[in-house]
Design a protein around this motif. Structure first.
Motif: not given
Length: 325
Positions: A77-101
């Motif tokens: 939804k492009k909410i991560n595009k700020p009008t001021r400042g910086t937004v860092i997104c990490i959707p999947v932090f534990n990629v190992f666990g995510y792949l293995n569920q």
């Protein structure tokens, strides 16, 4: 700041991102047995003017899909595009666990009990160390999205330490149904970030390996509220109902083993001695009612159909001046 950052310079994982620029940076997690590298994408959006740095992260536990979906929708939804400042997104932090569920890292460790980590420790510890050294120093605020583990369904809530009044204020602005007091847990991301003098809120909603659109919606709208408060997005803060503040809580445990049936809705308020569930055997020989031992709000329910004596079944707030059995 880390990586030679200054007021006019933002460098993350060796890459400089200037005002008004975007980038997708790959953070290497580990080398696989096949000699391939496993990495996680980090999406960075910088506005054309300076402001706070906000980190949005999901999937610290690999089976907590709602958190991943919240960060995904914020990007979509492009909410991560700020009008001021910086937004860092990490959707999947534990990629190992995510792949293995699975909740854990491949070494069997809970990543959220490995911080700040060490450069020569276990795989999970090394990953935590890399985040602590190279990502965490750059941020001012963190929203960490979680769900209930195992069969526990958490009603949407924001958790923070009530001794920190500014954190409570930010939690209320987020606008989840409940604001819950939560002490810092040793070696967690929250504890590490707090020791660094930065602000972190933990969102809980739904349960593992289950996608719940109402939880995702709450997480997205709450993030937008916080960004509006930080002047990183335009518009008015929208909170449907004033959040209920829960200063103390307790898990009620099953007094018997058997088939468990909750008889109240998650998120509701119950009175002391009200019937909130029952446990029966599979042969129709006994049925035991479960009574609320005090007044409070239920904001976590075990959804397992079969429980053992001592299993946590209801997470209930403890209201002030009420008797606890």
């Amino acid at each position: 700041m880390q990586d030679g950052n200054s007021k006019d310079r933002f460098v993350i994982l060796g890459q400089e991102i200037k005002l008004g620029e975007s980038a997708v940076i790959e953070m290497e997690v580990a080398k696989l047995h096949t000699r391939n590298s496993l990495s996680i994408p980090i999406i960075v959006e910088r506005a054309s003017c300076e402001g706070p740095v906000l980190l949005l992260m999901g999937g610290v536990h690999g089976d907590e899909i709602n958190g991943v979906a919240i960060v995904r929708d914020l990007i979509r939804k492009k909410i991560n595009k700020p009008t001021r400042g910086t937004v860092i997104c990490i959707p999947v932090f534990n990629v190992f666990g995510y792949l293995n569920q699975q909740r854990e890292f491949p070494d069997g460790r809970d990543l959220n009990r490995m911080f700040p980590g060490t450069a020569k420790g276990s795989l999970a510890s090394q990953f935590a160390h890399k985040f602590t050294e190279e990502i965490a120093p750059l941020v001012d605020y963190i929203l960490d999205f979680h769900t209930g583990g195992g069969n526990r369904y958490n009603y949407p809530n924001i958790r923070c330490d009530f001794k920190q009044t500014e954190m409570v204020r930010l939690a209320k602005i987020f606008g989840a149904p409940f604001v819950v007091h939560s002490n810092y847990i040793a070696k967690s991301i929250r504890e590490t970030i707090n020791k660094m003098g930065k602000s972190i809120l933990l969102f809980e909603g739904g349960k593992s390996l289950q996608l719940d659109q109402s939880v995702v919606k709450c997480g997205v709208e709450g993030t937008l509220n916080l960004m509006k408060h930080l002047k990183m997005q335009d518009g008015e803060i929208k909170i449907e109902e004033e959040p209920i503040v829960l200063k103390d809580s307790k898990w009620l445990r099953a007094p018997y083993s058997g088939i468990f049936e909750p008889l109240v809705n998650n998120g509701c308020r119950v009175q002391r001695k009200a019937i909130i569930g029952r446990i029966s055997d599979p042969y129709g020989e006994f049925e035991k009612k479960i009574y609320a031992p005090f007044n409070g709000y239920i904001f976590g329910v075990n959804t397992a159909p079969i429980v053992y004596k001592g299993d946590a079944i209801f997470h209930v707030s403890v209201e002030e001046n009420t008797h606890v059995d």
